[in-house]
Design an enzyme around this catalytic site. Sequence first.
Site, PDB file in Angstrom:
ATOM      1  N   GLU A 207     -13.940  11.424 -12.184  1.00 13.81           N
ATOM      2  CA  GLU A 207     -13.155  11.528 -10.954  1.00 13.81           C
ATOM      3  C   GLU A 207     -14.155  11.520  -9.810  1.00 13.81           C
ATOM      4  O   GLU A 207     -14.924  12.469  -9.648  1.00 13.81           O
ATOM      5  CB  GLU A 207     -12.305  12.795 -10.976  1.00 13.81           C
ATOM      6  CG  GLU A 207     -11.258  12.726 -12.081  1.00 13.81           C
ATOM      7  CD  GLU A 207     -10.445  13.992 -12.251  1.00 13.81           C
ATOM      8  OE1 GLU A 207     -10.625  14.942 -11.481  1.00 13.81           O
ATOM      9  OE2 GLU A 207      -9.636  14.013 -13.185  1.00 13.81           O
TER      10      GLU A 207
ATOM     11  N   CYS B 224     -11.583  15.620  -2.298  1.00  9.32           N
ATOM     12  CA  CYS B 224     -11.746  14.212  -2.647  1.00  9.32           C
ATOM     13  C   CYS B 224     -10.518  13.411  -2.256  1.00  9.32           C
ATOM     14  O   CYS B 224     -10.605  12.225  -1.964  1.00  9.32           O
ATOM     15  CB  CYS B 224     -11.995  14.089  -4.139  1.00  9.32           C
ATOM     16  SG  CYS B 224     -10.680  14.801  -5.111  1.00  9.32           S
TER      17      CYS B 224
ATOM     18  N   GLU C  66      -6.792  11.938 -16.108  1.00  8.43           N
ATOM     19  CA  GLU C  66      -6.563  13.212 -16.792  1.00  8.43           C
ATOM     20  C   GLU C  66      -5.247  13.773 -16.262  1.00  8.43           C
ATOM     21  O   GLU C  66      -4.704  13.301 -15.263  1.00  8.43           O
ATOM     22  CB  GLU C  66      -7.741  14.167 -16.564  1.00  8.43           C
ATOM     23  CG  GLU C  66      -9.050  13.618 -17.144  1.00  8.43           C
ATOM     24  CD  GLU C  66     -10.151  14.662 -17.307  1.00  8.43           C
ATOM     25  OE1 GLU C  66      -9.835  15.848 -17.523  1.00  8.43           O
ATOM     26  OE2 GLU C  66     -11.333  14.288 -17.214  1.00  8.43           O
TER      27      GLU C  66
ATOM     28  N   ASN D 241     -16.658  21.568  -4.247  1.00  3.25           N
ATOM     29  CA  ASN D 241     -15.625  21.698  -3.211  1.00  3.25           C
ATOM     30  C   ASN D 241     -14.437  22.556  -3.642  1.00  3.25           C
ATOM     31  O   ASN D 241     -13.895  23.322  -2.846  1.00  3.25           O
ATOM     32  CB  ASN D 241     -15.182  20.317  -2.717  1.00  3.25           C
ATOM     33  CG  ASN D 241     -14.648  19.446  -3.816  1.00  3.25           C
ATOM     34  OD1 ASN D 241     -15.038  19.580  -4.971  1.00  3.25           O
ATOM     35  ND2 ASN D 241     -13.749  18.559  -3.476  1.00  3.25           N
TER      36      ASN D 241
END
Length: 486
Positions: free
Chosen positions: A254, A288, A467, A155
């Site tokens: 993630e 996301c 992160e 994405n």
Amino acid sequence: MRDARHFINGTFTMGGTGRSWQNRCPVDNSVIGTVPEGGEAEVDQAVRAAHAALRGPWGKMTITERTDLLAGVADEITRRFDEFLEAECLDTGKPKSLACHIDIPRGAANFRMFTEVVKTHADELFRMPTPDGKGALNYSLRRPKGVIAVISPWNLPLLLMTWKVGPALACGNTVVVKPSEETPLTATLLGEVMNTVGVPAGVYNVVHGFGPNAAGEFLTRHPLVDGITFTGETRTGEAIMRQAAVGLRNVSFELGGKNPAIVFADADLDKAIEGTLRSCFANCGQVCLGTERVYVERPVFEAFVARLKAGAEALRHGRPGDAGTSIGPLISKEHQAKVLSYYRRAVEEGATVVTGGGVPEMPPELADGAWVQPTIWTGLADDSSVVREEVFGPCCHIRPFDTEEEAVRLANDTHYGLAAAVWTENLSRAHRVAAQLEVGICWVNSWFLRDLRTPFGGAKTSGIGREGGVHSLEFYTELTNVCVKL
Ligand SMILES: NC(=O)c1ccc[n+]([C@@H]2O[C@H](COP(=O)([O-])OP(=O)(O)OC[C@H]3O[C@@H](n4cnc5c(N)ncnc54)[C@H](O)[C@@H]3O)[C@@H](O)[C@H]2O)c1
Ligand SMILES: O=C/C=C/C=C(\O)C(=O)O
């Protein structure tokens, strides 16, 4: 034609499997070029090159030499900005106006920022009393973890891949990247940048291929891989975690989301509409962090729905470079079929379709693209699958609420926990609600505003670890405590 290549030990190669696939542009389903499919041998070569590079010139560099090189990578991405932009938009079909503000600048920033983090972070030091009264000093040293496997999605291909490669290299590791099979081009181009800048062979490697029982899985199972960082679907994360268990490799994940926005009646509605239009529809909803559930306080519910509908209907589908384009296609025909299946399911589950719900009419030359309409629903039950599952398309469900407690309960009623957006002009309420939301990132009166020093990641099934800034150092380095008796 733009063919991709593996990049192994500083060299571009087709590999030896003899297998390849055609990379297609989702704007019109045309063939962009060929991508070689890596197998076990290519993964093994790349991992061995990365392992050897740890002991070569890269491993012997001072931190200044290493960070100077990585600052050079950032500069070279910026110098070749238009090539990266072209490649990213070919692979994804996203509007150039979006990629030139987000994807490509962040590709460069991800290298520049982590050079600063590793140069400026402070080490821990503990003074310790001892029976002889002379004491001892404890301080921690950070060493690179080793070979890092980077598995990235389609994405935001360059942004999400460099978000991992930047800190991994800044900390002195070497990497093997397995980009998404949908978006091979910018990872390949970054190989050219590494060679131009003089990053030693084997430090950055790319192997193209698929996931299960293919390059992705072979990489995460390779015994010389010391850590795995992955962005993608929650279910893929579960598979990778099982693969990582052998040899006890650390993971940073993630993952997916079903992110809520909460709009209070006291919000600045102009700001809330502008922000929610972006959070629902930017990148054709394939972010996301994007919003798929909107909770609006009842007094402003109808006005909000009407204004979001008007905004959604004003979005213009088109080619990445066309001046009026504000929304691109989905990543692939396959993903289009998935999103359209949710559009149908919403109706079956009793939704009122406020706008969209299908495929837009496109000119004949674009008719074979992966287009879908921005879509807004109301009226779904809280337990309907469209309200609970991540669609990853340009769509949202809007539901009214009456109290702050109810809004918080609804927002948290999900196994995901990535991001939330809260829209209110009441400062106390903003802090109070943010503290109760079970998410990794809570935006107040904004969305996707990113300070790269901050912790980034998901709660619940949206991820493992954080992160960003010094948090990246936690994953990409091993700590050694040195205890010195004085
Ligand atoms: N939390 C975040 O920061 C974040 C960011 C972007 C995307 N995402 C999530 O990513 C998803 C969309 O991306 P996607 O469809 O590319 O995800 P995906 O999980 O299908 O694929 C991601 C990558 O994993 C690889 N892969 C698949 N199976 C594997 C296996 N068994 N072993 C090793 N590698 C494997 C794929 O080839 C690809 O490179 C959405 O769920 C979205 O929410 C999360
Ligand atoms: O699609 C997900 C977007 C993730 C964004 C980041 O990882 C980032 O901004 O660092």
